[in-house]
Structure formats: structure tokens, C-alpha cells
Scaffold this active site. Structure first.
Site, PDB file in Angstrom:
ATOM      1  N   ASP A  22       3.807  -0.316  -3.542  1.00 18.92           N
ATOM      2  CA  ASP A  22       2.988  -1.618  -3.757  1.00 18.92           C
ATOM      3  C   ASP A  22       3.069  -2.728  -2.872  1.00 18.92           C
ATOM      4  OD1 ASP A  22       1.571  -0.783  -6.380  1.00 18.92           O
ATOM      5  OD2 ASP A  22       3.772  -0.477  -6.999  1.00 18.92           O
ATOM      6  N   ASP A  63      -1.044  -7.186  -4.033  1.00 19.62           N
ATOM      7  CA  ASP A  63      -1.695  -5.899  -4.592  1.00 19.62           C
ATOM      8  C   ASP A  63      -1.623  -6.004  -6.046  1.00 19.62           C
ATOM      9  OD1 ASP A  63      -2.644  -3.126  -4.849  1.00 19.62           O
ATOM     10  OD2 ASP A  63      -0.701  -2.450  -4.750  1.00 19.62           O
ATOM     11  N   GLU A 103      -6.280  -7.867  -3.223  1.00 18.44           N
ATOM     12  CA  GLU A 103      -7.127  -6.732  -3.168  1.00 18.44           C
ATOM     13  C   GLU A 103      -8.006  -6.603  -4.525  1.00 18.44           C
ATOM     14  OE1 GLU A 103      -6.014  -2.060  -3.453  1.00 18.44           O
ATOM     15  OE2 GLU A 103      -5.587  -3.093  -1.785  1.00 18.44           O
TER      16      GLU A 103
END
Length: 172
Positions: free
Chosen positions: A138, A7, A66
Site C-alpha cells: 500500500d 492509496d 488514486e
């Protein structure tokens, strides 16, 4: 198959490592790489080295990251894109294939709703990986990205009649 989920973020980049064995998902590790303060190049170096260290330590075979969404603030979007570039560079230098997923795809794969709240994602990650507590935000997002890739890579979503279309999982 060992999967590293990322992420990306300039201040904090989350990582999550899982093993996918058939339809079973096993938690291996997760955490955050914090770039601190300082010049942009120095912060990007921290992210590159941190992800490289994670790759060396856990030896993943696949990676998932992502995709960046467009922010209201163009400057923030550019900085996030540079952090994402550093992360992808670290993955490529580790000779990992890199799969990219939108936030909608990750949320839909993990929660079943592409517009789920962060808390819902964290809670489902905890349940799916049988964790004793919820991981930090996160790290939970990175684990969710790894879970989405595990479902996609092992044919899990195709097996239930789903495919990717314009950044979303849709019924076939």
C-alpha cells in the site's frame, strides 16, 4: 515541491511523501494507516485523523490520490469510496490541492505499462527512489501515485509527448 501520495483503502490506506526537485525524486517517508475493526464512522475517523497527522508532520504542498475503480462487489466499492472521501477530506482540510489519477495512469507513469503487476510497481518505486528495500504494497502504491503526480506536475510526461486521455497516458 513536496508531494503526498495516497492509496485509499478502508482497512489500510497507504501514504507516500516525496520531494520533486527538477527531474530528481527524493524519498521522504511512507507508511500505512490501519483503521482496525469497529463501526464504519470510527474507521473513517481513524483515516481522517491519520492523514491529517501525516500532512501536519511532513507539510506537503501537493497531494495525489488514486481514483476508485469499480469492484465486482458493489458493497466493497461503496466502502472504498467512503474511505477515499475521508482521505480527500483530510487533504482539503490541510488546504492541499488534490490531483486524482487512475490506477492505469499511475502504473503507466511509473512502470511504463498500465497493466503492470503490483510487484512491478513496487520494484520500480524502489529503483526510482533509490530505496534499500521494497516498501510494503500500500505504501508503494501511494509512492507511485506521488511519482505519477511529480511527473505530471513538472511537465515530465508532457515533455516526452504524453497526455491524459480517458484514464490513460497516450502519445500526443
Amino acid at each position: 515541491m513536496r508531494i503526498l501520495g495516497i492509496d485509499p483503502g478502508l482497512r489500510t490506506t497507504g501514504f507516500g511523501v516525496i520531494d520533486a526537485v527538477g527531474q530528481t525524486r527524493v524519498y521522504v517517508a511512507s507508511g500505512c494507516i490501519r483503521s482496525g475493526e469497529g463501526s464504519l464512522p470510527a474507521r473513517l475517523k481513524v483515516l481522517l485523523e491519520g492523514i491529517s497527522e501525516v500532512c501536519q508532520r511532513y507539510q506537503p504542498q501537493q497531494s495525489a490520490i488514486e481514483q476508485v475503480f469499480v469492484n465486482v462487489n458493489p458493497q466493497s466499492t461503496l466502502l472504498l469510496g467512503q474511505a477515499r472521501g475521508a482521505a480527500i477530506s483530510a487533504l482539503v482540510l490541510a488546504n492541499l490541492p488534490v490531483a486524482e489519477y487512475t490506477a492505469l495512469q499511475v502504473k503507466q507513469a511509473v512502470v511504463g505499462n498500465g497493466h503492470a503487476a503490483k510487484e512491478q510497481v513496487s520494484h520500480m518505486v524502489q529503483r526510482l527512489l533509490s530505496l534499500s528495500g521494497e516498501p510494503q504494497s500500500d505504501a508503494a502504491d501511494a509512492l507511485a501515485c506521488a511519482l505519477a503526480h511529480a511527473n505530471h506536475a513538472t511537465g515530465g510526461l508532457a515533455n516526452i509527448g504524453m497526455k491524459s486521455r480517458r484514464g490513460r497516458w497516450v502519445s500526443i
